[in-house]
Design a protein around this motif. Structure first.
Motif, short mmCIF file in Angstrom:
data_model
loop_
_atom_site.label_atom_id
_atom_site.label_comp_id
_atom_site.label_asym_id
_atom_site.label_seq_id
_atom_site.Cartn_x
_atom_site.Cartn_y
_atom_site.Cartn_z
N GLU A 65 0.83 -1.20 0.24
CA GLU A 65 0.01 0.12 0.00
C GLU A 65 1.06 1.31 0.07
OE1 GLU A 65 -3.34 0.55 -0.28
OE2 GLU A 65 -3.11 -1.54 -0.92
N TYR A 66 1.91 1.25 0.80
CA TYR A 66 3.17 2.30 0.70
C TYR A 66 3.42 2.59 -0.72
CZ TYR A 66 7.34 4.84 0.92
OH TYR A 66 8.45 5.50 0.60
N ILE A 67 3.98 1.47 -1.30
CA ILE A 67 4.49 1.77 -2.78
C ILE A 67 3.38 2.30 -3.51
CG2 ILE A 67 5.42 0.32 -4.75
CD1 ILE A 67 6.72 -1.41 -2.88
N ARG A 68 2.27 1.85 -3.46
CA ARG A 68 0.91 2.05 -4.66
C ARG A 68 0.88 3.68 -4.27
NH1 ARG A 68 -4.49 2.79 -4.00
NH2 ARG A 68 -4.22 1.71 -2.17
N HIS A 69 0.72 4.16 -2.95
CA HIS A 69 0.46 5.40 -2.70
C HIS A 69 1.71 6.48 -3.22
CE1 HIS A 69 -0.81 8.84 -0.45
NE2 HIS A 69 0.18 9.26 -0.01
N ALA A 70 3.03 5.86 -2.80
CA ALA A 70 4.15 6.81 -3.10
C ALA A 70 4.30 6.82 -4.85
CB ALA A 70 5.50 6.01 -2.83
N LEU A 71 3.91 5.84 -5.34
CA LEU A 71 4.00 6.08 -7.01
C LEU A 71 2.89 7.07 -7.52
CD1 LEU A 71 4.70 2.19 -8.31
CD2 LEU A 71 6.30 4.22 -8.05
N ARG A 72 1.77 7.09 -6.76
CA ARG A 72 0.75 7.78 -7.34
C ARG A 72 1.14 9.29 -6.87
NH1 ARG A 72 -4.81 4.61 -6.00
NH2 ARG A 72 -4.67 3.01 -7.87
N THR A 73 2.04 9.59 -5.90
CA THR A 73 2.43 10.99 -5.73
C THR A 73 3.53 11.42 -6.72
OG1 THR A 73 4.25 10.20 -4.31
CG2 THR A 73 2.28 10.82 -3.09
N PHE A 74 4.06 10.50 -7.41
CA PHE A 74 4.70 10.96 -8.71
C PHE A 74 3.97 10.85 -10.15
CE2 PHE A 74 8.35 9.09 -6.05
CZ PHE A 74 9.24 10.03 -6.17
N ARG A 75 2.70 10.80 -9.88
CA ARG A 75 1.72 10.56 -10.96
C ARG A 75 1.91 9.50 -12.04
NH1 ARG A 75 0.56 16.84 -12.34
NH2 ARG A 75 -0.18 17.69 -10.30
N ILE A 76 2.50 8.48 -11.31
CA ILE A 76 2.49 7.27 -12.04
C ILE A 76 1.37 6.33 -11.83
CG2 ILE A 76 3.81 5.08 -12.11
CD1 ILE A 76 6.48 6.72 -11.05
N THR A 77 0.61 5.84 -12.91
CA THR A 77 -0.21 5.14 -12.89
C THR A 77 0.14 3.84 -12.34
OG1 THR A 77 -1.21 6.34 -14.71
CG2 THR A 77 -2.20 4.14 -14.22
N THR A 78 -0.74 3.20 -11.59
CA THR A 78 -0.49 1.89 -11.00
C THR A 78 -1.50 0.82 -11.42
OG1 THR A 78 -1.65 2.25 -9.07
CG2 THR A 78 0.68 2.88 -8.96
N ASN A 79 -0.96 -0.37 -11.58
CA ASN A 79 -2.01 -1.58 -11.92
C ASN A 79 -1.57 -2.76 -11.47
OD1 ASN A 79 -4.24 -2.72 -13.29
ND2 ASN A 79 -4.14 -1.23 -15.03
N PHE A 80 -1.42 -2.79 -10.26
CA PHE A 80 -0.76 -4.00 -9.62
C PHE A 80 -1.91 -5.09 -9.36
CE2 PHE A 80 2.48 -0.76 -8.85
CZ PHE A 80 3.81 -1.64 -9.15
N VAL A 81 -1.44 -6.26 -9.13
CA VAL A 81 -2.12 -7.40 -8.61
C VAL A 81 -1.62 -7.80 -7.34
CG1 VAL A 81 -2.44 -10.08 -8.76
CG2 VAL A 81 -2.17 -8.60 -10.92
N HIS A 82 -2.67 -7.76 -6.32
CA HIS A 82 -2.66 -7.70 -4.99
C HIS A 82 -2.33 -9.12 -4.57
CE1 HIS A 82 -2.43 -3.40 -3.81
NE2 HIS A 82 -2.94 -3.43 -4.89
N ILE A 83 -1.60 -9.61 -3.71
CA ILE A 83 -1.47 -11.02 -3.30
C ILE A 83 -1.32 -10.86 -1.64
CG2 ILE A 83 -0.42 -11.77 -5.37
CD1 ILE A 83 2.36 -11.62 -4.21
N PRO A 84 -1.45 -12.26 -1.24
CA PRO A 84 -1.06 -12.39 0.25
C PRO A 84 0.28 -12.10 0.71
CG PRO A 84 -2.68 -14.13 -0.41
CD PRO A 84 -1.98 -13.46 -1.74
N GLY A 85 0.42 -11.66 2.15
CA GLY A 85 1.88 -11.54 2.48
C GLY A 85 2.12 -10.09 2.43
N GLU A 86 3.54 -10.03 2.44
CA GLU A 86 4.15 -8.54 2.80
C GLU A 86 4.98 -8.41 1.73
OE1 GLU A 86 3.86 -5.08 3.97
OE2 GLU A 86 2.91 -6.63 5.29
N THR A 87 4.87 -7.13 0.93
CA THR A 87 5.99 -6.95 -0.02
C THR A 87 7.35 -6.73 0.79
OG1 THR A 87 4.46 -5.85 -1.68
CG2 THR A 87 6.98 -4.86 -1.67
N ARG A 88 8.37 -7.25 0.12
CA ARG A 88 9.52 -7.24 0.78
C ARG A 88 10.39 -5.89 1.08
NH1 ARG A 88 14.49 -8.23 -3.74
NH2 ARG A 88 13.54 -6.99 -5.23
N THR A 89 11.25 -5.54 2.09
CA THR A 89 11.92 -4.66 2.54
C THR A 89 13.61 -4.84 2.00
OG1 THR A 89 10.43 -3.91 3.96
CG2 THR A 89 12.76 -3.11 4.23
N ASN A 90 14.15 -3.86 1.36
CA ASN A 90 15.52 -4.16 0.85
C ASN A 90 16.35 -2.93 1.91
OD1 ASN A 90 15.25 -6.03 -0.71
ND2 ASN A 90 15.09 -4.81 -2.60
#
Length: 310
Positions: A65-90
């Protein structure tokens, strides 16, 4: 539109420390958090250059959800498939004294066959209004190794150029599908092929075979601060001065974004290479992902050393 595909996105956390010593507590002098993954990084950089794009792939949990929101602040259209679990952290740690970077990368959430099918459906739908596809990064657990090859093939069927920036078996499988542009690290290629590619002659010999598979452009890292460009107009060696480099955290993604901008603006081959290298160089000249602005990139263009090898 330009479509970027990131199958294993991440939240990138970057920490700058005075001196990195394992085994103790260290206070960071600077830290940042940003959406990451090859395709996502390229989308963000393209936005900095003034180009819009759509980002897709898999997202999961709060990080997703953080990634989706952050990309939209850059005015980048998002079209992700949401899955169970947690997106990784690097996590990336930059030692400001020794000028050494350390990275820790998670594997990412597992992707089910059903989720892969949903992604294929989204991808096919978006291709109807796409003029270029950029695919890259690692694969999440559960994703087939030939997924990049499959996505390249679907785009080629519609006459859409593709760019692939990957490593290992996923890259080798994608090559057989004939992407338009390939970017690779000579160290990963060396492991896969079981052959040393530290020699410029060996590197040229191996990568020249990419053109037989339909690849128009191939960009392969050479040593730490150089790249070999295999283009329709010949083979070029481009070098940057390592003295001004502070962090190569996302320099590779900046190079790819610069190459895409060069193609979009129909620059000559040499101007495209210089612009791509200048983009990477400017990105590496400061801590933090991305470029400062286009003017800052253009200041590095005259400094790029370019040699036409053949």
């Amino acid at each position: 539109m330009i479509l970027t595909v990131t199958l294993n996105p991440a939240v990138d956390e970057e920490y700058v420390v005075p001196e990195f010593r394992p085994g103790g507590w260290i206070r960071a002098t600077k830290s940042s958090r940003s959406p990451g993954g090859k395709g996502i990084n390229v989308s963000t950089l393209l936005a900095q250059f003034g180009y819009s794009s759509t980002a897709m792939g898999f997202l999961a949990g709060f990080n997703g959800e953080y990634i989706r929101h952050a990309l939209r602040t850059f005015r980048i259209t998002t079209n992700f498939v949401h899955i169970p679990g947690e997106t990784r952290t690097n996590v990336y740690i930059i030692d400001d004294t020794g000028h050494v970077e350390t990275g820790i990368s998670e594997a990412g959430p597992s992707v089910s066959p059903e989720a892969m099918d949903r992604l294929r459906k989204v991808y096919r739908r978006i291709l109807q209004r796409t003029r270029m596809v950029i695919l890259g990064g690692s694969l999440p657990p559960g994703a087939p190794e030939d997924i990049f090859a499959e996505l390249v093939f679907l785009a080629r069927e519609k006459g859409i150029p593709t760019v692939v920036d990957a490593a290992g078996p996923p890259l080798m499988a994608a090559l057989d599908a004939g992407p338009t542009v390939v970017k690779a690290d000579h160290r990963f290629m060396s492991k896969v092929m079981g052959r040393s590619l530290t020699s410029l002659d060996n590197l040229i010999d191996v990568v020249s075979g990419f053109h037989e598979k339909g690849v128009e452009w191939a960009v392969v890292s050479y040593r730490t601060y150089g790249n070999v460009f295999f283009s329709p107009d010949g083979i070029y060696l481009a070098l940057a001065d390592r003295k001004s480099v502070r962090s190569i955290f996302s320099a590779s993604d900046a190079l790819l974004a610069g190459l895409v901008v060069g193609r979009e603006e129909q620059m000559s081959t040499e101007d495209t290479i210089r612009f791509a290298m200048a983009s990477a160089w400017e990105c590496a000249a400061h801590v933090g992902k991305g470029i400062q602005n286009r003017k800052a990139v253009e200041e590095f263009i005259p400094l790029v050393e370019l040699e036409h090898l053949s």
